[in-house]
Scaffold this motif. Sequence first.
Motif, PDB file in Angstrom:
ATOM      1  N   LEU A  28       0.837  -1.188   0.000  1.00  0.00           N
ATOM      2  CA  LEU A  28       0.000   0.000   0.000  1.00  0.00           C
ATOM      3  C   LEU A  28       0.879   1.247   0.000  1.00  0.00           C
ATOM      4  O   LEU A  28       2.081   1.170   0.250  1.00  0.00           O
ATOM      5  CB  LEU A  28      -0.906  -0.005   1.240  1.00  0.00           C
ATOM      6  N   LEU A  29       0.273   2.378  -0.279  1.00  0.00           N
ATOM      7  CA  LEU A  29       0.991   3.646  -0.269  1.00  0.00           C
ATOM      8  C   LEU A  29       1.001   4.217   1.141  1.00  0.00           C
ATOM      9  O   LEU A  29      -0.057   4.418   1.743  1.00  0.00           O
ATOM     10  CB  LEU A  29       0.308   4.635  -1.222  1.00  0.00           C
ATOM     11  N   GLN A  30       2.185   4.472   1.661  1.00  0.00           N
ATOM     12  CA  GLN A  30       2.294   5.062   2.996  1.00  0.00           C
ATOM     13  C   GLN A  30       2.185   6.585   2.909  1.00  0.00           C
ATOM     14  O   GLN A  30       2.860   7.221   2.114  1.00  0.00           O
ATOM     15  CB  GLN A  30       3.627   4.702   3.651  1.00  0.00           C
ATOM     16  N   LEU A  31       1.321   7.155   3.725  1.00  0.00           N
ATOM     17  CA  LEU A  31       1.195   8.605   3.862  1.00  0.00           C
ATOM     18  C   LEU A  31       1.606   8.943   5.288  1.00  0.00           C
ATOM     19  O   LEU A  31       0.916   8.578   6.241  1.00  0.00           O
ATOM     20  CB  LEU A  31      -0.244   9.057   3.597  1.00  0.00           C
ATOM     21  N   LYS A  32       2.724   9.645   5.433  1.00  0.00           N
ATOM     22  CA  LYS A  32       3.234   9.913   6.776  1.00  0.00           C
ATOM     23  C   LYS A  32       3.876  11.289   6.825  1.00  0.00           C
ATOM     24  O   LYS A  32       4.891  11.551   6.187  1.00  0.00           O
ATOM     25  CB  LYS A  32       4.256   8.843   7.187  1.00  0.00           C
ATOM     26  N   ASP A  33       3.255  12.185   7.578  1.00  0.00           N
ATOM     27  CA  ASP A  33       3.791  13.518   7.809  1.00  0.00           C
ATOM     28  C   ASP A  33       3.093  14.101   9.031  1.00  0.00           C
ATOM     29  O   ASP A  33       2.510  13.361   9.821  1.00  0.00           O
ATOM     30  CB  ASP A  33       3.618  14.408   6.567  1.00  0.00           C
ATOM     31  N   LEU A  34       3.130  15.425   9.200  1.00  0.00           N
ATOM     32  CA  LEU A  34       2.493  16.045  10.358  1.00  0.00           C
ATOM     33  C   LEU A  34       0.979  15.924  10.315  1.00  0.00           C
ATOM     34  O   LEU A  34       0.318  16.028  11.349  1.00  0.00           O
ATOM     35  CB  LEU A  34       2.870  17.536  10.429  1.00  0.00           C
ATOM     36  N   ARG A  35       0.441  15.725   9.129  1.00  0.00           N
ATOM     37  CA  ARG A  35      -1.012  15.693   8.971  1.00  0.00           C
ATOM     38  C   ARG A  35      -1.612  14.331   9.256  1.00  0.00           C
ATOM     39  O   ARG A  35      -2.714  14.223   9.810  1.00  0.00           O
ATOM     40  CB  ARG A  35      -1.386  16.118   7.542  1.00  0.00           C
ATOM     41  N   GLU A  36      -0.897  13.276   8.863  1.00  0.00           N
ATOM     42  CA  GLU A  36      -1.481  11.943   8.914  1.00  0.00           C
ATOM     43  C   GLU A  36      -0.399  10.874   8.870  1.00  0.00           C
ATOM     44  O   GLU A  36       0.743  11.126   8.475  1.00  0.00           O
ATOM     45  CB  GLU A  36      -2.412  11.752   7.719  1.00  0.00           C
ATOM     46  N   TYR A  37      -0.792   9.682   9.275  1.00  0.00           N
ATOM     47  CA  TYR A  37       0.058   8.512   9.133  1.00  0.00           C
ATOM     48  C   TYR A  37      -0.874   7.329   8.903  1.00  0.00           C
ATOM     49  O   TYR A  37      -1.588   6.893   9.805  1.00  0.00           O
ATOM     50  CB  TYR A  37       0.916   8.318  10.383  1.00  0.00           C
ATOM     51  N   LYS A  38      -0.897   6.850   7.673  1.00  0.00           N
ATOM     52  CA  LYS A  38      -1.758   5.728   7.320  1.00  0.00           C
ATOM     53  C   LYS A  38      -1.261   5.108   6.019  1.00  0.00           C
ATOM     54  O   LYS A  38      -0.351   5.630   5.366  1.00  0.00           O
ATOM     55  CB  LYS A  38      -3.214   6.186   7.151  1.00  0.00           C
ATOM     56  N   TYR A  39      -1.869   3.991   5.633  1.00  0.00           N
ATOM     57  CA  TYR A  39      -1.560   3.309   4.380  1.00  0.00           C
ATOM     58  C   TYR A  39      -2.844   3.222   3.555  1.00  0.00           C
ATOM     59  O   TYR A  39      -3.908   2.890   4.080  1.00  0.00           O
ATOM     60  CB  TYR A  39      -1.029   1.907   4.646  1.00  0.00           C
TER      61      TYR A  39
ATOM     62  N   VAL B 116      -9.265   1.735  -0.095  1.00  0.00           N
ATOM     63  CA  VAL B 116      -9.071   1.023   1.165  1.00  0.00           C
ATOM     64  C   VAL B 116      -7.949   1.698   1.957  1.00  0.00           C
ATOM     65  O   VAL B 116      -7.019   2.273   1.386  1.00  0.00           O
ATOM     66  CB  VAL B 116      -8.732  -0.467   0.927  1.00  0.00           C
ATOM     67  N   SER B 117      -8.066   1.625   3.270  1.00  0.00           N
ATOM     68  CA  SER B 117      -7.013   2.185   4.115  1.00  0.00           C
ATOM     69  C   SER B 117      -6.698   1.218   5.251  1.00  0.00           C
ATOM     70  O   SER B 117      -7.568   0.473   5.718  1.00  0.00           O
ATOM     71  CB  SER B 117      -7.434   3.541   4.693  1.00  0.00           C
ATOM     72  N   LEU B 118      -5.447   1.245   5.666  1.00  0.00           N
ATOM     73  CA  LEU B 118      -4.959   0.403   6.748  1.00  0.00           C
ATOM     74  C   LEU B 118      -4.198   1.284   7.729  1.00  0.00           C
ATOM     75  O   LEU B 118      -3.357   2.095   7.325  1.00  0.00           O
ATOM     76  CB  LEU B 118      -4.064  -0.700   6.185  1.00  0.00           C
ATOM     77  N   MET B 119      -4.515   1.139   9.005  1.00  0.00           N
ATOM     78  CA  MET B 119      -3.798   1.868  10.041  1.00  0.00           C
ATOM     79  C   MET B 119      -3.343   0.869  11.098  1.00  0.00           C
ATOM     80  O   MET B 119      -4.060  -0.080  11.410  1.00  0.00           O
ATOM     81  CB  MET B 119      -4.697   2.951  10.657  1.00  0.00           C
ATOM     82  N   GLU B 120      -2.148   1.092  11.635  1.00  0.00           N
ATOM     83  CA  GLU B 120      -1.589   0.212  12.655  1.00  0.00           C
ATOM     84  C   GLU B 120      -1.059   1.062  13.808  1.00  0.00           C
ATOM     85  O   GLU B 120      -1.322   2.260  13.877  1.00  0.00           O
ATOM     86  CB  GLU B 120      -0.474  -0.635  12.046  1.00  0.00           C
ATOM     87  N   TYR B 121      -0.318   0.425  14.709  1.00  0.00           N
ATOM     88  CA  TYR B 121       0.203   1.134  15.881  1.00  0.00           C
ATOM     89  C   TYR B 121       0.929   2.427  15.472  1.00  0.00           C
ATOM     90  O   TYR B 121       1.795   2.410  14.604  1.00  0.00           O
ATOM     91  CB  TYR B 121       1.179   0.229  16.639  1.00  0.00           C
ATOM     92  N   GLY B 122       0.536   3.531  16.089  1.00  0.00           N
ATOM     93  CA  GLY B 122       1.175   4.814  15.808  1.00  0.00           C
ATOM     94  C   GLY B 122       0.501   5.633  14.723  1.00  0.00           C
ATOM     95  O   GLY B 122       0.798   6.825  14.574  1.00  0.00           O
ATOM     96  N   CYS B 123      -0.402   5.027  13.949  1.00  0.00           N
ATOM     97  CA  CYS B 123      -1.074   5.760  12.879  1.00  0.00           C
ATOM     98  C   CYS B 123      -2.108   6.728  13.453  1.00  0.00           C
ATOM     99  O   CYS B 123      -2.642   6.516  14.549  1.00  0.00           O
ATOM    100  CB  CYS B 123      -1.747   4.789  11.916  1.00  0.00           C
ATOM    101  N   PHE B 124      -2.418   7.767  12.683  1.00  0.00           N
ATOM    102  CA  PHE B 124      -3.362   8.791  13.127  1.00  0.00           C
ATOM    103  C   PHE B 124      -3.815   9.603  11.914  1.00  0.00           C
ATOM    104  O   PHE B 124      -3.222   9.530  10.828  1.00  0.00           O
ATOM    105  CB  PHE B 124      -2.713   9.734  14.143  1.00  0.00           C
TER     106      PHE B 124
END
Length: 273
Positions: A62-73, A121-129
Amino acid sequence: MLKTTLRNYYAEQIYHKLEQSKSALKKEFTTENRINTCYLDDLLNVDDVLDIYNAFPEKENLLQLKDLREYKYVGIQLDKYNPILEEIIYAFQDTRVVKLIAEITGIEQLMPDEYLYAGGVSLMEYGCFLNPHLDNSHDKDINNYRVLNLLYYVTPDWQENYGGNLELWDQGLKQPCRTIHSKFNRLVIMVTNRNSLHSVSPINYHARRCCVSNYYFSPTPAEEINYYHVTSFRGRPEQNLRDIVLRGDASLRNLVRKVFKNSIKKPHFYRKS
Protein backbone atom coordinates in the motif's frame (compact mmCIF):
# COMPACT_ATOMS: atom_id res chain seq x y z
CA MET A 1 -19.24 -16.31 -7.39
CA LEU A 2 -18.72 -14.33 -10.55
CA LYS A 3 -17.50 -10.78 -9.90
CA THR A 4 -20.79 -9.16 -10.88
CA THR A 5 -22.69 -11.66 -8.76
CA LEU A 6 -20.50 -10.99 -5.73
CA ARG A 7 -20.94 -7.22 -6.13
CA ASN A 8 -24.69 -7.62 -6.37
CA TYR A 9 -24.66 -10.01 -3.40
CA TYR A 10 -22.95 -7.39 -1.24
CA ALA A 11 -25.20 -4.62 -2.56
CA GLU A 12 -28.34 -6.61 -1.75
CA GLN A 13 -27.22 -7.01 1.86
CA ILE A 14 -26.29 -3.34 2.18
CA TYR A 15 -29.59 -2.19 0.67
CA HIS A 16 -31.82 -4.39 2.81
CA LYS A 17 -29.95 -3.55 6.01
CA LEU A 18 -30.20 0.18 5.31
CA GLU A 19 -33.86 -0.15 4.37
CA GLN A 20 -34.66 -1.90 7.66
CA SER A 21 -33.14 0.99 9.64
CA LYS A 22 -34.06 3.82 7.28
CA SER A 23 -36.24 5.84 9.68
CA ALA A 24 -33.80 5.62 12.60
CA LEU A 25 -30.82 6.49 10.39
CA LYS A 26 -32.61 9.49 8.90
CA LYS A 27 -33.48 10.78 12.36
CA GLU A 28 -29.93 10.30 13.58
CA PHE A 29 -28.36 11.92 10.52
CA THR A 30 -30.47 15.06 10.81
CA THR A 31 -29.78 15.67 14.52
CA GLU A 32 -29.21 19.40 14.94
CA ASN A 33 -26.12 21.23 16.21
CA ARG A 34 -23.62 18.60 15.14
CA ILE A 35 -21.91 17.25 12.04
CA ASN A 36 -24.52 15.18 10.20
CA THR A 37 -23.67 11.53 10.80
CA CYS A 38 -25.30 8.18 11.37
CA TYR A 39 -24.01 4.63 11.61
CA LEU A 40 -25.30 1.10 11.16
CA ASP A 41 -23.94 -2.06 12.77
CA ASP A 42 -23.91 -5.64 11.45
CA LEU A 43 -24.06 -4.46 7.85
CA LEU A 44 -23.02 -7.75 6.21
CA ASN A 45 -22.97 -11.38 7.21
CA VAL A 46 -20.01 -11.97 9.52
CA ASP A 47 -18.33 -14.51 7.24
CA ASP A 48 -18.48 -12.06 4.35
CA VAL A 49 -16.83 -9.32 6.41
CA LEU A 50 -14.09 -11.69 7.49
CA ASP A 51 -13.45 -12.52 3.83
CA ILE A 52 -13.12 -8.78 3.10
CA TYR A 53 -10.76 -8.25 6.02
CA ASN A 54 -8.59 -11.22 5.03
CA ALA A 55 -8.41 -9.87 1.47
CA PHE A 56 -6.68 -6.68 2.62
CA PRO A 57 -3.10 -6.41 1.33
CA GLU A 58 -0.14 -6.09 3.65
CA LYS A 59 1.02 -2.55 4.31
CA GLU A 60 4.11 -3.10 2.12
CA ASN A 61 1.75 -3.25 -0.87
CA LEU A 62 0.00 0.00 0.00
CA LEU A 63 0.99 3.65 -0.27
CA GLN A 64 2.29 5.06 3.00
CA LEU A 65 1.20 8.60 3.86
CA LYS A 66 3.23 9.91 6.78
CA ASP A 67 3.79 13.52 7.81
CA LEU A 68 2.49 16.05 10.36
CA ARG A 69 -1.01 15.69 8.97
CA GLU A 70 -1.48 11.94 8.91
CA TYR A 71 0.06 8.51 9.13
CA LYS A 72 -1.76 5.73 7.32
CA TYR A 73 -1.56 3.31 4.38
CA VAL A 74 -3.93 3.54 1.42
CA GLY A 75 -4.75 1.50 -1.65
CA ILE A 76 -6.49 2.94 -4.68
CA GLN A 77 -5.27 0.88 -7.66
CA LEU A 78 -7.63 -1.95 -6.86
CA ASP A 79 -6.69 -4.22 -9.75
CA LYS A 80 -3.45 -4.93 -7.85
CA TYR A 81 -5.30 -6.51 -4.94
CA ASN A 82 -7.71 -9.31 -4.16
CA PRO A 83 -10.81 -8.70 -6.35
CA ILE A 84 -13.07 -8.96 -3.29
CA LEU A 85 -11.99 -5.43 -2.34
CA GLU A 86 -13.11 -3.94 -5.63
CA GLU A 87 -16.45 -5.74 -5.35
CA ILE A 88 -17.28 -4.47 -1.87
CA ILE A 89 -16.25 -0.90 -2.72
CA TYR A 90 -18.39 -0.78 -5.85
CA ALA A 91 -21.28 -2.49 -4.07
CA PHE A 92 -21.70 0.82 -2.22
CA GLN A 93 -22.09 2.46 -5.64
CA ASP A 94 -25.04 0.27 -6.63
CA THR A 95 -27.91 2.47 -7.85
CA ARG A 96 -30.33 1.13 -5.24
CA VAL A 97 -27.88 1.80 -2.40
CA VAL A 98 -27.09 5.34 -3.57
CA LYS A 99 -30.78 6.19 -3.96
CA LEU A 100 -31.58 4.91 -0.48
CA ILE A 101 -28.71 6.85 1.10
CA ALA A 102 -30.00 9.97 -0.66
CA GLU A 103 -33.35 9.39 1.01
CA ILE A 104 -31.72 8.86 4.41
CA THR A 105 -29.53 11.96 4.24
CA GLY A 106 -31.89 14.23 2.31
CA ILE A 107 -29.06 15.09 -0.12
CA GLU A 108 -30.33 15.08 -3.68
CA GLN A 109 -28.57 14.20 -6.93
CA LEU A 110 -26.07 11.91 -5.22
CA MET A 111 -23.42 10.44 -7.49
CA PRO A 112 -20.89 7.75 -6.59
CA ASP A 113 -17.32 8.12 -7.83
CA GLU A 114 -16.14 5.34 -10.13
CA TYR A 115 -12.58 6.73 -9.92
CA LEU A 116 -12.56 6.56 -6.10
CA TYR A 117 -10.85 9.94 -5.76
CA ALA A 118 -9.27 9.79 -2.25
CA GLY A 119 -11.37 6.71 -1.52
CA GLY A 120 -10.52 3.00 -1.72
CA VAL A 121 -9.07 1.02 1.16
CA SER A 122 -7.01 2.19 4.12
CA LEU A 123 -4.96 0.40 6.75
CA MET A 124 -3.80 1.87 10.04
CA GLU A 125 -1.59 0.21 12.66
CA TYR A 126 0.20 1.13 15.88
CA GLY A 127 1.17 4.81 15.81
CA CYS A 128 -1.07 5.76 12.88
CA PHE A 129 -3.36 8.79 13.13
CA LEU A 130 -5.30 11.35 11.13
CA ASN A 131 -5.29 14.92 12.42
CA PRO A 132 -8.45 17.07 12.40
CA HIS A 133 -9.25 18.13 8.86
CA LEU A 134 -11.84 19.11 6.29
CA ASP A 135 -12.03 16.88 3.23
CA ASN A 136 -11.34 18.27 -0.23
CA SER A 137 -14.51 20.06 -1.33
CA HIS A 138 -14.73 18.62 -4.87
CA ASP A 139 -14.11 15.62 -7.10
CA LYS A 140 -10.87 15.11 -9.01
CA ASP A 141 -11.99 17.28 -11.94
CA ILE A 142 -13.47 20.00 -9.69
CA ASN A 143 -16.90 19.58 -11.27
CA ASN A 144 -18.99 18.29 -8.36
CA TYR A 145 -19.07 18.76 -4.61
CA ARG A 146 -17.98 16.02 -2.24
CA VAL A 147 -21.00 15.70 0.04
CA LEU A 148 -20.86 12.31 1.81
CA ASN A 149 -18.17 10.06 3.23
CA LEU A 150 -18.97 6.37 3.76
CA LEU A 151 -16.63 4.49 6.08
CA TYR A 152 -16.99 0.74 6.51
CA TYR A 153 -14.85 -0.87 9.24
CA VAL A 154 -13.92 -4.54 8.85
CA THR A 155 -11.33 -5.42 11.54
CA PRO A 156 -12.61 -8.18 13.85
CA ASP A 157 -12.70 -7.52 17.60
CA TRP A 158 -11.43 -3.95 17.29
CA GLN A 159 -11.89 -2.39 20.74
CA GLU A 160 -12.62 1.30 21.24
CA ASN A 161 -9.64 1.73 23.57
CA TYR A 162 -7.29 0.66 20.76
CA GLY A 163 -7.74 4.07 19.11
CA GLY A 164 -8.28 4.46 15.40
CA ASN A 165 -11.79 5.80 16.02
CA LEU A 166 -13.60 8.51 14.08
CA GLU A 167 -13.58 11.83 15.93
CA LEU A 168 -16.12 14.52 15.05
CA TRP A 169 -15.41 18.07 16.18
CA ASP A 170 -19.02 19.24 16.21
CA GLN A 171 -18.31 22.54 17.96
CA GLY A 172 -14.78 23.05 16.64
CA LEU A 173 -11.43 22.36 18.27
CA LYS A 174 -12.16 24.37 21.41
CA GLN A 175 -14.75 21.82 22.55
CA PRO A 176 -14.39 18.04 23.10
CA CYS A 177 -14.93 15.84 20.07
CA ARG A 178 -17.62 13.20 19.62
CA THR A 179 -16.21 9.72 19.01
CA ILE A 180 -17.62 6.92 16.87
CA HIS A 181 -15.97 3.57 17.53
CA SER A 182 -14.50 1.98 14.38
CA LYS A 183 -16.29 -1.23 15.30
CA PHE A 184 -16.22 -4.41 13.22
CA ASN A 185 -18.94 -4.50 10.54
CA ARG A 186 -20.02 -0.90 11.17
CA LEU A 187 -20.89 1.57 8.40
CA VAL A 188 -20.63 5.30 9.13
CA ILE A 189 -22.25 7.89 6.87
CA MET A 190 -20.90 11.42 7.35
CA VAL A 191 -21.57 14.71 5.59
CA THR A 192 -18.62 16.59 4.13
CA ASN A 193 -18.86 20.37 3.95
CA ARG A 194 -17.11 23.49 5.25
CA ASN A 195 -17.72 22.50 8.89
CA SER A 196 -17.27 18.71 8.96
CA LEU A 197 -14.01 18.77 10.91
CA HIS A 198 -13.04 15.19 11.75
CA SER A 199 -10.03 13.07 12.64
CA VAL A 200 -8.92 9.55 13.58
CA SER A 201 -7.54 9.00 17.07
CA PRO A 202 -3.96 7.67 17.30
CA ILE A 203 -3.72 3.89 17.42
CA ASN A 204 -2.07 2.47 20.53
CA TYR A 205 -2.54 -1.25 19.81
CA HIS A 206 -0.36 -3.56 17.73
CA ALA A 207 -2.84 -4.66 15.08
CA ARG A 208 -4.20 -3.33 11.81
CA ARG A 209 -7.44 -1.37 11.52
CA CYS A 210 -8.89 -1.77 8.04
CA CYS A 211 -11.50 0.42 6.38
CA VAL A 212 -13.34 0.52 3.05
CA SER A 213 -14.25 4.07 2.03
CA ASN A 214 -16.41 5.73 -0.60
CA TYR A 215 -17.24 9.35 -1.32
CA TYR A 216 -20.46 10.53 -2.92
CA PHE A 217 -20.69 13.75 -4.92
CA SER A 218 -23.39 16.16 -6.05
CA PRO A 219 -23.63 19.13 -8.45
CA THR A 220 -24.67 21.24 -5.45
CA PRO A 221 -22.99 21.47 -2.02
CA ALA A 222 -24.44 19.94 1.14
CA GLU A 223 -25.30 23.46 2.33
CA GLU A 224 -26.72 26.63 0.81
CA ILE A 225 -23.48 28.41 -0.13
CA ASN A 226 -20.95 27.52 -2.83
CA TYR A 227 -17.36 27.06 -1.70
CA TYR A 228 -14.02 25.54 -2.63
CA HIS A 229 -11.07 24.27 -0.58
CA VAL A 230 -8.40 21.58 -0.61
CA THR A 231 -8.08 19.03 2.19
CA SER A 232 -7.24 21.27 5.14
CA PHE A 233 -5.60 19.95 8.30
CA ARG A 234 -5.37 21.38 11.81
CA GLY A 235 -3.42 20.50 14.92
CA ARG A 236 -5.17 18.86 17.83
CA PRO A 237 -6.09 21.17 20.73
CA GLU A 238 -2.83 20.35 22.51
CA GLN A 239 -0.71 20.76 19.34
CA ASN A 240 -0.36 24.53 19.18
CA LEU A 241 2.79 24.67 17.07
CA ARG A 242 1.60 21.96 14.71
CA ASP A 243 -1.68 23.83 14.30
CA ILE A 244 0.15 26.97 13.17
CA VAL A 245 2.19 24.98 10.65
CA LEU A 246 -0.81 23.07 9.29
CA ARG A 247 -2.99 26.15 8.96
CA GLY A 248 -0.22 27.82 6.98
CA ASP A 249 0.15 24.70 4.84
CA ALA A 250 -3.59 24.63 4.10
CA SER A 251 -3.66 28.33 3.21
CA LEU A 252 -0.74 27.95 0.81
CA ARG A 253 -2.19 24.88 -0.89
CA ASN A 254 -5.57 26.56 -1.23
CA LEU A 255 -3.91 29.55 -2.89
CA VAL A 256 -1.90 27.39 -5.27
CA ARG A 257 -4.96 25.34 -6.22
CA LYS A 258 -7.06 28.42 -6.92
CA VAL A 259 -4.37 29.94 -9.13
CA PHE A 260 -3.57 26.70 -10.97
CA LYS A 261 -6.97 25.07 -10.62
CA ASN A 262 -6.87 22.97 -13.77
CA SER A 263 -3.19 22.05 -13.88
CA ILE A 264 -2.64 20.36 -10.50
CA LYS A 265 -1.75 16.69 -10.67
CA LYS A 266 -4.41 14.48 -9.09
CA PRO A 267 -2.64 11.21 -8.21
CA HIS A 268 -5.08 9.58 -5.80
CA PHE A 269 -7.68 8.02 -8.06
CA TYR A 270 -8.28 4.63 -9.64
CA ARG A 271 -6.69 4.42 -13.09
CA LYS A 272 -8.78 1.70 -14.62
CA SER A 273 -7.20 -0.41 -17.35
